[in-house]
Scaffold this motif. Structure first.
Motif, PDB file in Angstrom:
ATOM      1  N   ALA A  60       0.822  -1.210   0.000  1.00 13.56           N
ATOM      2  CA  ALA A  60       0.000   0.000   0.000  1.00 13.56           C
ATOM      3  C   ALA A  60       0.855   1.259   0.000  1.00 13.56           C
ATOM      4  N   PHE A  61       2.077   1.156   0.542  1.00 16.63           N
ATOM      5  CA  PHE A  61       2.947   2.323   0.633  1.00 16.63           C
ATOM      6  C   PHE A  61       3.596   2.672  -0.701  1.00 16.63           C
ATOM      7  N   ILE A  62       3.434   1.810  -1.703  1.00 13.67           N
ATOM      8  CA  ILE A  62       3.890   2.157  -3.052  1.00 13.67           C
ATOM      9  C   ILE A  62       2.681   2.192  -3.993  1.00 13.67           C
ATOM     10  N   THR A  63       1.533   2.558  -3.431  1.00 20.95           N
ATOM     11  CA  THR A  63       0.280   2.855  -4.153  1.00 20.95           C
ATOM     12  C   THR A  63      -0.426   1.638  -4.735  1.00 20.95           C
ATOM     13  N   VAL A  64      -0.101   0.442  -4.290  1.00 23.56           N
ATOM     14  CA  VAL A  64      -0.824  -0.745  -4.762  1.00 23.56           C
ATOM     15  C   VAL A  64      -2.157  -0.837  -4.015  1.00 23.56           C
ATOM     16  N   PRO A  65      -3.287  -0.882  -4.721  1.00 21.32           N
ATOM     17  CA  PRO A  65      -4.594  -0.866  -4.052  1.00 21.32           C
ATOM     18  C   PRO A  65      -5.018  -2.236  -3.523  1.00 21.32           C
ATOM     19  N   GLU A  66      -4.160  -2.842  -2.697  1.00 23.56           N
ATOM     20  CA  GLU A  66      -4.520  -4.135  -2.105  1.00 23.56           C
ATOM     21  C   GLU A  66      -5.445  -3.899  -0.906  1.00 23.56           C
ATOM     22  N   LEU A  67      -5.647  -4.925  -0.090  1.00 29.69           N
ATOM     23  CA  LEU A  67      -6.676  -4.876   0.949  1.00 29.69           C
ATOM     24  C   LEU A  67      -6.447  -3.745   1.946  1.00 29.69           C
ATOM     25  N   PHE A  68      -5.222  -3.603   2.450  1.00 28.70           N
ATOM     26  CA  PHE A  68      -4.938  -2.556   3.423  1.00 28.70           C
ATOM     27  C   PHE A  68      -5.161  -1.170   2.822  1.00 28.70           C
ATOM     28  N   HIS A  69      -4.751  -0.988   1.584  1.00 28.84           N
ATOM     29  CA  HIS A  69      -4.934   0.294   0.898  1.00 28.84           C
ATOM     30  C   HIS A  69      -6.410   0.613   0.741  1.00 28.84           C
ATOM     31  N   GLN A  70      -7.200  -0.400   0.381  1.00 32.90           N
ATOM     32  CA  GLN A  70      -8.635  -0.195   0.240  1.00 32.90           C
ATOM     33  C   GLN A  70      -9.274   0.176   1.566  1.00 32.90           C
ATOM     34  N   ALA A  71      -8.836  -0.481   2.647  1.00 37.02           N
ATOM     35  CA  ALA A  71      -9.364  -0.148   3.965  1.00 37.02           C
ATOM     36  C   ALA A  71      -9.011   1.287   4.352  1.00 37.02           C
ATOM     37  N   GLN A  72      -7.814   1.733   4.016  1.00 35.73           N
ATOM     38  CA  GLN A  72      -7.421   3.118   4.276  1.00 35.73           C
ATOM     39  C   GLN A  72      -8.327   4.097   3.534  1.00 35.73           C
ATOM     40  N   ASP A  73      -8.591   3.804   2.260  1.00 34.96           N
ATOM     41  CA  ASP A  73      -9.439   4.703   1.470  1.00 34.96           C
ATOM     42  C   ASP A  73     -10.851   4.778   2.039  1.00 34.96           C
ATOM     43  N   ILE A  74     -11.405   3.627   2.410  1.00 36.26           N
ATOM     44  CA  ILE A  74     -12.770   3.601   2.935  1.00 36.26           C
ATOM     45  C   ILE A  74     -12.853   4.342   4.266  1.00 36.26           C
ATOM     46  N   SER A  75     -11.913   4.066   5.165  1.00 34.07           N
ATOM     47  CA  SER A  75     -11.952   4.692   6.486  1.00 34.07           C
ATOM     48  C   SER A  75     -11.679   6.188   6.428  1.00 34.07           C
TER      49      SER A  75
END
Length: 301
Positions: free
Chosen positions: A239-254
């Protein structure tokens, strides 16, 4: 269906404990939902919902349904694509890492000069954080520009360059750890096995390939289980290199609804489902590949 086959299947179900039945049912439910969700979002099947939209309107659920269920129904569809990328990163990382790990481990155990090269690689990778490695690949050496210039990258079903950089990073990192698991497994095989292989006319390389490796890789399965679980959880670093995996998606939603506890608890449940599935899969692999008299798997004689 014959009576023998029917009795066999009945015996299998009777031999399962309640916990195993619950785990199997939960796994079928989870992977079934994920498959239908993704196929619907990709337009392969029409399940009656737009991409990232729930199959059932959360507002239309009966009042007796707990609020957390309605919350999950609303936001799980947006997390499905993140779960898919998490699986892709994990499977690609451990698969390509294995291809690199086997020669690395063989070089470490049986090589001369190559042993030092293998040692240097594994110690460098294991001695530096995975996040640092991803940052070097993504921001430092221009790998993003190179991969982004390849034909087809980021088009259709092909992931964009950030995903490929993450796969490269996970492959390199996983190769170092898998090489150590396999090295310890190769050492556990009796030296007399290779001696016997040489005595019947096999070369050293053939003896390793046909005699030592088939035994050693079985010993490495518990280590692979650990590595698979490790990759599932640490895929969140992508997620820290902009890959929209599960953690990244949770960050966007929250960040949109500010319900951080609820969103990341839901993400944690999805990670747990992936980890349990991976562990059960590797248990099955270990049981199916076990050799009577070798190791401590239940059922070996």
């Amino acid at each position: 269906m014959s009576e023998t086959a029917t009795r066999s299947r009945t015996g299998i179900f009777r031999s399962l404990s309640p916990g195993q039945v619950i785990t199997a049912a939960a796994g079928i439910l989870f992977w079934g939902w994920l498959a239908v969700r993704l196929l619907n979002d990709w337009g392969v099947v029409d399940a009656g919902a737009a991409p990232d939209e729930p199959f059932v309107d959360p507002a239309g659920l009966p009042e007796w349904i707990p609020e957390w269920v309605a919350f999950a129904v609303e936001f799980l569809p947006q997390m499905a694509s993140g779960v898919y990328l998490t699986v892709v990163l994990t499977v690609a990382g451990i698969t390509f890492g294995f291809v690199l790990a086997v020669p690395l481990s063989i070089a470490r155990v049986y090589g001369t000069t190559s042993s030092y090269l293998s040692l240097a690689f594994t110690e460098l990778i294991r001695g530096t954080p995975l996040l640092v490695q991803l940052f070097v690949l993504y921001y430092g050496i221009g790998l993003t520009s190179f991969l982004g210039g390849l034909p087809g990258v980021g088009q259709g079903w092909v992931p964009d360059e950030a995903v490929w950089v993450a796969i490269v990073g996970f492959t390199i990192n996983s190769a170092a750890y898998q090489a150590e698991y396999i090295r310890s497994a190769l050492i556990s095989v009796e030296e007399s096995q290779l001696t016997a292989a040489r005595a019947i006319g096999l070369s050293k390389l053939d003896g390793i390939r046909y005699v030592v490796l088939p035994q050693g890789l079985r010993y490495a399965i518990p280590g692979w289980t650990n590595e698979l679980v490790y990759l599932i959880k640490y895929s969140s670093l992508a997620a820290f290199i902009t890959v929209p995996e599960l953690f990244h998606q949770a960050q966007d939603i929250s960040s949109n609804n500010f319900r951080y506890t609820a969103v990341f608890t839901l993400a944690g449940v999805l990670y747990l489902a992936l980890v349990i599935s991976a562990a059960k899969l590797m248990e099955t692999v270990e049981r199916r590949t076990s050799i009577p008299g070798v190791g401590r798997i239940k059922g070996r004689q």
